[in-house]
Design a protein around this motif. Structure first.
Motif, PDB file in Angstrom:
ATOM      1  N   LEU A 149      13.854 -58.658  87.156  1.00  0.00           N
ATOM      2  CA  LEU A 149      13.410 -59.406  85.984  1.00  0.00           C
ATOM      3  C   LEU A 149      12.014 -59.988  86.181  1.00  0.00           C
ATOM      4  O   LEU A 149      11.216 -60.016  85.244  1.00  0.00           O
ATOM      5  CB  LEU A 149      14.409 -60.512  85.640  1.00  0.00           C
ATOM      6  CG  LEU A 149      15.758 -60.048  85.085  1.00  0.00           C
ATOM      7  CD1 LEU A 149      16.698 -61.239  84.907  1.00  0.00           C
ATOM      8  CD2 LEU A 149      15.573 -59.302  83.783  1.00  0.00           C
ATOM      9  N   LEU A 150      11.724 -60.440  87.393  1.00  0.00           N
ATOM     10  CA  LEU A 150      10.390 -60.970  87.685  1.00  0.00           C
ATOM     11  C   LEU A 150       9.331 -59.883  87.540  1.00  0.00           C
ATOM     12  O   LEU A 150       8.268 -60.112  86.950  1.00  0.00           O
ATOM     13  CB  LEU A 150      10.345 -61.572  89.092  1.00  0.00           C
ATOM     14  CG  LEU A 150       9.005 -62.149  89.549  1.00  0.00           C
ATOM     15  CD1 LEU A 150       8.604 -63.330  88.677  1.00  0.00           C
ATOM     16  CD2 LEU A 150       9.075 -62.556  91.003  1.00  0.00           C
ATOM     17  N   LEU A 209       9.545 -57.127  85.702  1.00  0.00           N
ATOM     18  CA  LEU A 209       9.419 -56.828  84.273  1.00  0.00           C
ATOM     19  C   LEU A 209       8.641 -57.915  83.540  1.00  0.00           C
ATOM     20  O   LEU A 209       7.792 -57.626  82.694  1.00  0.00           O
ATOM     21  CB  LEU A 209      10.795 -56.655  83.634  1.00  0.00           C
ATOM     22  CG  LEU A 209      11.503 -55.338  83.906  1.00  0.00           C
ATOM     23  CD1 LEU A 209      12.931 -55.384  83.385  1.00  0.00           C
ATOM     24  CD2 LEU A 209      10.733 -54.197  83.273  1.00  0.00           C
ATOM     25  N   TYR A 210       8.940 -59.160  83.851  1.00  0.00           N
ATOM     26  CA  TYR A 210       8.269 -60.306  83.246  1.00  0.00           C
ATOM     27  C   TYR A 210       6.761 -60.237  83.490  1.00  0.00           C
ATOM     28  O   TYR A 210       5.959 -60.383  82.561  1.00  0.00           O
ATOM     29  CB  TYR A 210       8.881 -61.582  83.843  1.00  0.00           C
ATOM     30  CG  TYR A 210       8.243 -62.874  83.414  1.00  0.00           C
ATOM     31  CD1 TYR A 210       8.535 -63.443  82.183  1.00  0.00           C
ATOM     32  CD2 TYR A 210       7.375 -63.553  84.265  1.00  0.00           C
ATOM     33  CE1 TYR A 210       7.967 -64.644  81.799  1.00  0.00           C
ATOM     34  CE2 TYR A 210       6.807 -64.748  83.895  1.00  0.00           C
ATOM     35  CZ  TYR A 210       7.106 -65.289  82.657  1.00  0.00           C
ATOM     36  OH  TYR A 210       6.539 -66.473  82.278  1.00  0.00           O
ATOM     37  N   ILE A 211       6.391 -60.016  84.727  1.00  0.00           N
ATOM     38  CA  ILE A 211       4.967 -59.943  85.066  1.00  0.00           C
ATOM     39  C   ILE A 211       4.318 -58.739  84.389  1.00  0.00           C
ATOM     40  O   ILE A 211       3.214 -58.852  83.840  1.00  0.00           O
ATOM     41  CB  ILE A 211       4.780 -59.888  86.602  1.00  0.00           C
ATOM     42  CG1 ILE A 211       5.169 -61.233  87.218  1.00  0.00           C
ATOM     43  CG2 ILE A 211       3.344 -59.539  86.973  1.00  0.00           C
ATOM     44  CD1 ILE A 211       5.229 -61.237  88.731  1.00  0.00           C
ATOM     45  N   TYR A 212       4.994 -57.621  84.394  1.00  0.00           N
ATOM     46  CA  TYR A 212       4.406 -56.420  83.804  1.00  0.00           C
ATOM     47  C   TYR A 212       4.203 -56.575  82.296  1.00  0.00           C
ATOM     48  O   TYR A 212       3.138 -56.278  81.771  1.00  0.00           O
ATOM     49  CB  TYR A 212       5.284 -55.199  84.095  1.00  0.00           C
ATOM     50  CG  TYR A 212       4.733 -53.928  83.501  1.00  0.00           C
ATOM     51  CD1 TYR A 212       3.632 -53.304  84.063  1.00  0.00           C
ATOM     52  CD2 TYR A 212       5.288 -53.382  82.354  1.00  0.00           C
ATOM     53  CE1 TYR A 212       3.102 -52.159  83.505  1.00  0.00           C
ATOM     54  CE2 TYR A 212       4.770 -52.232  81.793  1.00  0.00           C
ATOM     55  CZ  TYR A 212       3.673 -51.625  82.378  1.00  0.00           C
ATOM     56  OH  TYR A 212       3.153 -50.491  81.814  1.00  0.00           O
ATOM     57  N   LEU A 249       4.297 -59.400  80.290  1.00  0.00           N
ATOM     58  CA  LEU A 249       3.495 -60.523  79.799  1.00  0.00           C
ATOM     59  C   LEU A 249       2.087 -60.615  80.381  1.00  0.00           C
ATOM     60  O   LEU A 249       1.214 -61.244  79.768  1.00  0.00           O
ATOM     61  CB  LEU A 249       4.230 -61.837  80.059  1.00  0.00           C
ATOM     62  CG  LEU A 249       5.506 -62.059  79.245  1.00  0.00           C
ATOM     63  CD1 LEU A 249       6.135 -63.380  79.626  1.00  0.00           C
ATOM     64  CD2 LEU A 249       5.219 -62.020  77.764  1.00  0.00           C
ATOM     65  N   TYR A 250       1.846 -60.004  81.530  1.00  0.00           N
ATOM     66  CA  TYR A 250       0.540 -60.201  82.155  1.00  0.00           C
ATOM     67  C   TYR A 250      -0.205 -58.899  82.460  1.00  0.00           C
ATOM     68  O   TYR A 250      -1.401 -58.821  82.238  1.00  0.00           O
ATOM     69  CB  TYR A 250       0.690 -61.032  83.436  1.00  0.00           C
ATOM     70  CG  TYR A 250       1.304 -62.376  83.175  1.00  0.00           C
ATOM     71  CD1 TYR A 250       0.606 -63.337  82.461  1.00  0.00           C
ATOM     72  CD2 TYR A 250       2.588 -62.681  83.605  1.00  0.00           C
ATOM     73  CE1 TYR A 250       1.160 -64.573  82.189  1.00  0.00           C
ATOM     74  CE2 TYR A 250       3.153 -63.911  83.347  1.00  0.00           C
ATOM     75  CZ  TYR A 250       2.441 -64.848  82.634  1.00  0.00           C
ATOM     76  OH  TYR A 250       3.001 -66.054  82.367  1.00  0.00           O
ATOM     77  N   THR A 305       5.819 -71.829  83.774  1.00  0.00           N
ATOM     78  CA  THR A 305       7.092 -71.092  83.788  1.00  0.00           C
ATOM     79  C   THR A 305       7.027 -69.902  84.733  1.00  0.00           C
ATOM     80  O   THR A 305       8.020 -69.573  85.379  1.00  0.00           O
ATOM     81  CB  THR A 305       7.461 -70.610  82.367  1.00  0.00           C
ATOM     82  OG1 THR A 305       6.383 -69.844  81.840  1.00  0.00           O
ATOM     83  CG2 THR A 305       7.773 -71.773  81.457  1.00  0.00           C
ATOM     84  N   SER A 306       5.889 -69.269  84.838  1.00  0.00           N
ATOM     85  CA  SER A 306       5.733 -68.134  85.751  1.00  0.00           C
ATOM     86  C   SER A 306       5.905 -68.585  87.197  1.00  0.00           C
ATOM     87  O   SER A 306       6.608 -67.942  87.980  1.00  0.00           O
ATOM     88  CB  SER A 306       4.354 -67.496  85.589  1.00  0.00           C
ATOM     89  OG  SER A 306       4.173 -67.044  84.291  1.00  0.00           O
ATOM     90  N   TYR A 348       9.550 -69.529  87.789  1.00  0.00           N
ATOM     91  CA  TYR A 348      10.392 -68.339  87.918  1.00  0.00           C
ATOM     92  C   TYR A 348      10.200 -67.680  89.283  1.00  0.00           C
ATOM     93  O   TYR A 348      11.167 -67.264  89.926  1.00  0.00           O
ATOM     94  CB  TYR A 348      10.081 -67.355  86.796  1.00  0.00           C
ATOM     95  CG  TYR A 348      11.085 -66.240  86.721  1.00  0.00           C
ATOM     96  CD1 TYR A 348      12.362 -66.463  86.233  1.00  0.00           C
ATOM     97  CD2 TYR A 348      10.764 -64.965  87.167  1.00  0.00           C
ATOM     98  CE1 TYR A 348      13.290 -65.452  86.182  1.00  0.00           C
ATOM     99  CE2 TYR A 348      11.683 -63.943  87.123  1.00  0.00           C
ATOM    100  CZ  TYR A 348      12.945 -64.192  86.624  1.00  0.00           C
ATOM    101  OH  TYR A 348      13.860 -63.185  86.586  1.00  0.00           O
ATOM    102  N   CYS A 349       8.961 -67.615  89.741  1.00  0.00           N
ATOM    103  CA  CYS A 349       8.672 -67.066  91.079  1.00  0.00           C
ATOM    104  C   CYS A 349       9.350 -67.901  92.166  1.00  0.00           C
ATOM    105  O   CYS A 349       9.936 -67.366  93.107  1.00  0.00           O
ATOM    106  CB  CYS A 349       7.175 -67.053  91.323  1.00  0.00           C
ATOM    107  SG  CYS A 349       6.443 -65.448  91.205  1.00  0.00           S
TER     108      CYS A 349
END
Length: 153
Positions: A51-52, A54-57, A59-60, A80-81, A84-85
């Motif tokens: 999920l981390l 995917l989140y980074i890919y 959104l960033y 939030t990033s 989450y990390c």
């Protein structure tokens, strides 16, 4: 003590042997409990890691793919990033701690189990007790999944 240990014949198994059997049961339970906990934590760590990524890919990396500096600036700019990390790496650290505890519990369990196997001649000295010990070993194998017939796992 467990009911199966208490019900063992006193002429075959003395109190010290019963206590050793109870200790090996408790160590096996501790090892199994830690093994389940470690497995669950490993699954959670894998899911959080995916999920981390995917989140980074999403959104960033996608929107700011032109510059690595832009990706890092945006990532560090959101609390939030970082949270989450921190959670993902915290769960990973907890998984490593559980792995060490699980390995230690397995060593303790295996050492005590091997000691019972090695000392079986001393624990069941009388001839009738020696002939009946296989029943105790069978109970330990069936009820608790503890193999006392030989040292190999």
């Amino acid at each position: 003590m467990d009911p199966a240990i208490i019900q063992l014949d006193d002429s075959v198994t003395d109190l010290a042997t019963k206590r050793m059997l109870q200790n090996v049961i408790e160590r096996k339970r501790k090892f199994d409990r830690l093994k389940k906990k470690h497995f669950r934590t490993t699954i959670v760590t894998l899911i959080l890691g995916l999920l981390l990524i995917l989140y980074i890919y999403i959104l960033y990396v996608r929107p700011y793919s032109s510059s690595l500096l832009d990706v890092l600036t945006e990532f560090m700019g959101h609390n939030t990033s970082l949270l989450y990390c921190t959670v993902a790496f915290g769960v990973y650290g907890y998984m490593l701690i559980l792995k060490k505890k699980m390995d230690k519990a397995e060593k303790e369990y295996h050492a005590l189990r091997c000691e019972i196997v090695d000392r079986s001649k001393d624990l069941w000295k009388q001839e009738n007790a020696w002939k009946e010990r296989h029943k105790i070993f069978q109970v330990m194998k069936e009820m608790y999944d503890i193999n006392l017939f030989h040292q190999n796992k």
